[in-house]
Design an enzyme around this catalytic site. Structure first.
Site, PDB file in Angstrom:
ATOM      1  N   ASP A 160       1.301  -9.202  -3.869  1.00  0.00           N
ATOM      2  CA  ASP A 160       0.597  -9.390  -4.503  1.00  0.00           C
ATOM      3  C   ASP A 160       0.337 -10.327  -5.979  1.00  0.00           C
ATOM      4  OD1 ASP A 160      -2.428  -8.839  -3.141  1.00  0.00           O
ATOM      5  OD2 ASP A 160      -1.205  -6.695  -3.229  1.00  0.00           O
ATOM      6  N   HIS A 193       6.315  -1.406  -1.581  1.00  0.00           N
ATOM      7  CA  HIS A 193       5.906  -1.549  -0.380  1.00  0.00           C
ATOM      8  C   HIS A 193       6.451  -0.918   0.964  1.00  0.00           C
ATOM      9  CE1 HIS A 193       3.872  -3.970   3.580  1.00  0.00           C
ATOM     10  NE2 HIS A 193       3.703  -4.780   2.725  1.00  0.00           N
TER      11      HIS A 193
HETATM   12  N1  CMC Z   1       6.037   0.681  -9.421  1.00  0.00           N
HETATM   13  C1  CMC Z   1       6.320   1.614 -10.400  1.00  0.00           C
HETATM   14  N2  CMC Z   1       6.875   2.376  -9.356  1.00  0.00           N
HETATM   15  C2  CMC Z   1       7.017   2.751  -7.987  1.00  0.00           C
HETATM   16  C3  CMC Z   1       6.494   1.676  -7.842  1.00  0.00           C
HETATM   17  C4  CMC Z   1       5.727   0.340  -8.360  1.00  0.00           C
HETATM   18  N3  CMC Z   1       5.337  -0.150  -8.686  1.00  0.00           N
HETATM   19  N4  CMC Z   1       5.859   1.518  -5.725  1.00  0.00           N
HETATM   20  C5  CMC Z   1       7.099   2.531  -6.054  1.00  0.00           C
HETATM   21  N5  CMC Z   1       7.113   2.836  -7.189  1.00  0.00           N
HETATM   22  C6  CMC Z   1       8.224   4.160  -6.932  1.00  0.00           C
HETATM   23  C7  CMC Z   1       6.854   5.744  -6.732  1.00  0.00           C
HETATM   24  O1  CMC Z   1       6.937   6.648  -7.841  1.00  0.00           O
HETATM   25  C8  CMC Z   1       8.178   6.542  -5.976  1.00  0.00           C
HETATM   26  O2  CMC Z   1       9.164   7.040  -6.711  1.00  0.00           O
HETATM   27  P1  CMC Z   1       9.855   8.404  -6.643  1.00  0.00           P
HETATM   28  O3  CMC Z   1      10.468   8.299  -5.364  1.00  0.00           O
HETATM   29  O4  CMC Z   1      11.124   8.849  -8.146  1.00  0.00           O
HETATM   30  O5  CMC Z   1       9.076   9.389  -6.254  1.00  0.00           O
HETATM   31  C9  CMC Z   1       9.727   5.688  -4.812  1.00  0.00           C
HETATM   32  O6  CMC Z   1       8.687   3.897  -5.661  1.00  0.00           O
HETATM   33  C10 CMC Z   1       8.399   5.174  -3.783  1.00  0.00           C
HETATM   34  O7  CMC Z   1       7.129   5.133  -3.718  1.00  0.00           O
HETATM   35  P2  CMC Z   1       5.890   5.753  -2.627  1.00  0.00           P
HETATM   36  O8  CMC Z   1       4.645   5.691  -3.664  1.00  0.00           O
HETATM   37  O9  CMC Z   1       6.220   6.719  -2.224  1.00  0.00           O
HETATM   38  O10 CMC Z   1       6.050   4.519  -1.566  1.00  0.00           O
HETATM   39  P3  CMC Z   1       4.308   4.329  -0.601  1.00  0.00           P
HETATM   40  O11 CMC Z   1       5.057   3.362   0.458  1.00  0.00           O
HETATM   41  O12 CMC Z   1       3.936   5.208  -0.138  1.00  0.00           O
HETATM   42  O13 CMC Z   1       4.074   2.960  -1.578  1.00  0.00           O
HETATM   43  C11 CMC Z   1       3.056   1.011  -2.521  1.00  0.00           C
HETATM   44  C12 CMC Z   1       3.892   1.446  -1.812  1.00  0.00           C
HETATM   45  C13 CMC Z   1       2.993  -0.576  -2.137  1.00  0.00           C
HETATM   46  C14 CMC Z   1       1.324   1.374  -2.849  1.00  0.00           C
HETATM   47  C15 CMC Z   1       3.663   1.124  -3.484  1.00  0.00           C
HETATM   48  O14 CMC Z   1       4.628   0.237  -4.177  1.00  0.00           O
HETATM   49  C16 CMC Z   1       2.594   0.283  -4.852  1.00  0.00           C
HETATM   50  O15 CMC Z   1       1.853   1.574  -5.521  1.00  0.00           O
HETATM   51  N6  CMC Z   1       2.788  -0.587  -4.900  1.00  0.00           N
HETATM   52  C17 CMC Z   1       1.791  -0.787  -6.763  1.00  0.00           C
HETATM   53  C18 CMC Z   1       0.661  -1.535  -5.844  1.00  0.00           C
HETATM   54  C19 CMC Z   1       0.653  -2.997  -4.695  1.00  0.00           C
HETATM   55  O16 CMC Z   1       1.614  -3.813  -5.469  1.00  0.00           O
HETATM   56  N7  CMC Z   1       0.351  -3.021  -4.213  1.00  0.00           N
HETATM   57  C20 CMC Z   1       0.405  -4.146  -3.085  1.00  0.00           C
HETATM   58  C21 CMC Z   1       0.712  -3.571  -2.245  1.00  0.00           C
HETATM   59  S1  CMC Z   1       1.229  -5.259  -0.817  1.00  0.00           S
HETATM   60  C22 CMC Z   1      -0.210  -5.734  -0.510  1.00  0.00           C
HETATM   61  C23 CMC Z   1      -1.501  -4.642   0.069  1.00  0.00           C
HETATM   62  O17 CMC Z   1      -0.941  -3.819   1.054  1.00  0.00           O
HETATM   63  O18 CMC Z   1      -1.999  -4.805  -0.620  1.00  0.00           O
END
Ligand code: CMC
Length: 390
Positions: A325, A268
């Site tokens: 989710d 998140h």
């Molecule tokens: N699986 C594997 N790696 C992950 C995941 C995941 N679900 N989420 C983040 N990471 C890793 C990412 O690859 C990065 O690694 P590194 O530092 O080595 O590059 C690190 O964690 C930070 O991730 P980020 O993409 O910079 O984080 P963000 O704040 O931009 O993204 C997010 C947040 C929710 C989009 C992401 O965690 C994600 O894609 N999660 C899976 C999709 C999901 O469950 N979405 C629902 C979010 S909550 C409800 C909503 O908003 O709808």
């Protein structure tokens, strides 16, 4: 452009002031208008929460019963608006229908395109919160090629939705109180979450003084993506793949760690600890399945996957925990809601939050149109080249 701060994904930009929802991501705290989410979840209902978010205070008994009566009065769609569904192909995604028909509501309520008084806002909000449920259920029936089931004003908000989804002519669908309660809880926990992608979209569209119908319709579109409201269906696909033996939980985690795949329902932008909504939904999914006497192998797989991920240094180092989710789809599945409806269910739940944020934006007199800048990386100046010389 030298003085512009580069902030991709608005990780560190606060484009508005808001008094609606408080989140402390480090400690896993979520409060609607100051009330802790666990208290609201255990004691409130979705319509009560909608009122709280939109108007800022818990409703009195009388306010809530007037609000509920207003929602009943607004539940039908104009017959011409209903005809919009005839223009969609069979098998069309209900999320596309939902956003289109919600936006089209603006044609049927031209007097509410400009909101000048609290009374007008109240009316527009009631119309949307009530009709979104009818539009959502009709979108599902259309996508399945089933006849529409009209709403029944004698039923509560959630019961009425389930009736429009699942009743068939001469056979009224009568869900158990536990099922109705679980749906109300699901919607309540999705009702607001400050400046997430869809809510920021609603505020951005609203900041141009676009009307409420158009603004929340834009929110529905933003919600559709897999990284946002589409994640609940993504979780379910992942669990089904494991259940069908296509991948083991360890293989799924390995792919996520190799960045070939995101572990859906994990991570998140704000929570760096367990999402408090996921705590409640996990327990609720377990309780619902027990009460309905259903066994769902996907629940066991989800718990196994969660335990493996939490024990893995990759997820620990990055502070990746289950989000809202991860378990919510198991509740929807237990309610027989099909996967293509999962983001639609999220949209019904998020509607009070979008409306509250749109109004807050609208009320902040002198608030500026949202208009970010950019760091330009293209060619700064070139002479036009005629066709023969290219
Ligand atoms: N699986 C594997 N790696 C992950 C995941 C995941 N679900 N989420 C983040 N990471 C890793 C990412 O690859 C990065 O690694 P590194 O530092 O080595 O590059 C690190 O964690 C930070 O991730 P980020 O993409 O910079 O984080 P963000 O704040 O931009 O993204 C997010 C947040 C929710 C989009 C992401 O965690 C994600 O894609 N999660 C899976 C999709 C999901 O469950 N979405 C629902 C979010 S909550 C409800 C909503 O908003 O709808």
């Amino acid at each position: 452009t030298g003085c512009i701060t580069y902030d991709p994904g608005y990780m560190n930009t606060g484009p508005c002031k808001s008094a609606i929802t408080f989140v402390d991501g480090e400690q896993g705290i979520l409060r609607y208008r100051g009330y802790p989410i666990d208290q609201i979840a255990s004691r409130g209902s979705f319509t009560e929460t909608a009122w709280l978010l939109i108007f800022g205070e818990l409703p009195t008994r009388e306010q809530l019963s007037r609000f509920s009566a207003g929602l009943c009065a607004e539940e039908l769609l104009h017959e011409d608006l209903r005809h919009h569904f005839e223009g969609f192909p069979p098998g069309g995604h209900p999320m596309a229908m939902l956003s289109a028909v919600v936006n089209s509501m603006g044609c049927y309520h031209p007097d509410l395109l400009e909101i000048e008084s609290k009374g007008e806002f109240y009316l527009a909000a009631s119309k949307i919160i009530s009709k979104v449920r009818t539009i959502a259920a009709f979108s599902y029936r259309k996508s399945m090629g089933l006849p529409f089931m009209y709403p029944n004003p004698a039923l509560s908000y959630c019961r009425n939705f389930l009736h429009m989804m699942f009743s068939i002519p001469h056979k009224h669908y009568d869900p158990s109180p536990e099922a109705v309660r679980a749906l109300s809880l699901f919607l309540t926990l999705h009702a607001d979450h400050e400046q997430n992608c869809s809510t920021s979209t609603v505020r951005m569209v609203g900041s141009s003084q676009a009307n409420l119908f158009a603004s929340v319709s834009a929110g529905i579109c933003a919600l559709w993506g897999r990284l946002h409201g589409g994640a609940n269906a993504g979780v379910m696909e992942m669990l089904e793949q494991i259940s069908e033996g296509k991948r083991t939980p360890r293989e799924v985690l390995e792919l996520a760690k190799q960045k070939k795949f995101r572990l859906m329902g994990f991570g998140h932008r704000i929570y760096k600890s367990y999402d408090p909504r996921a705590v409640i939904l996990k327990q609720a999914a377990h309780d619902l399945l027990t009460k309905l006497g259903k066994l769902d192998r996907l629940m066991d797989i989800a718990m196994e996957l969660e335990a493996l991920a939490l024990a893995d240094p990759y997820f620990a180092e990055r502070k990746l925990y289950p989000n809202v989710d991860f378990y919510s789809g198991l509740i929807l599945r237990a309610l027989n809601i099909p996967m293509q409806m999962f983001p639609v269910m999220f949209a019904i739940g998020r509607m009070p939050g979008w409306i509250a944020h749109w109004y807050e934006e609208h009320q902040q007199h002198g608030s500026k149109i949202h208009r970010p800048r950019q760091i330009f990386t293209g060619q700064v100046l070139r002479d036009y080249v005629p066709f023969d010389e290219r």
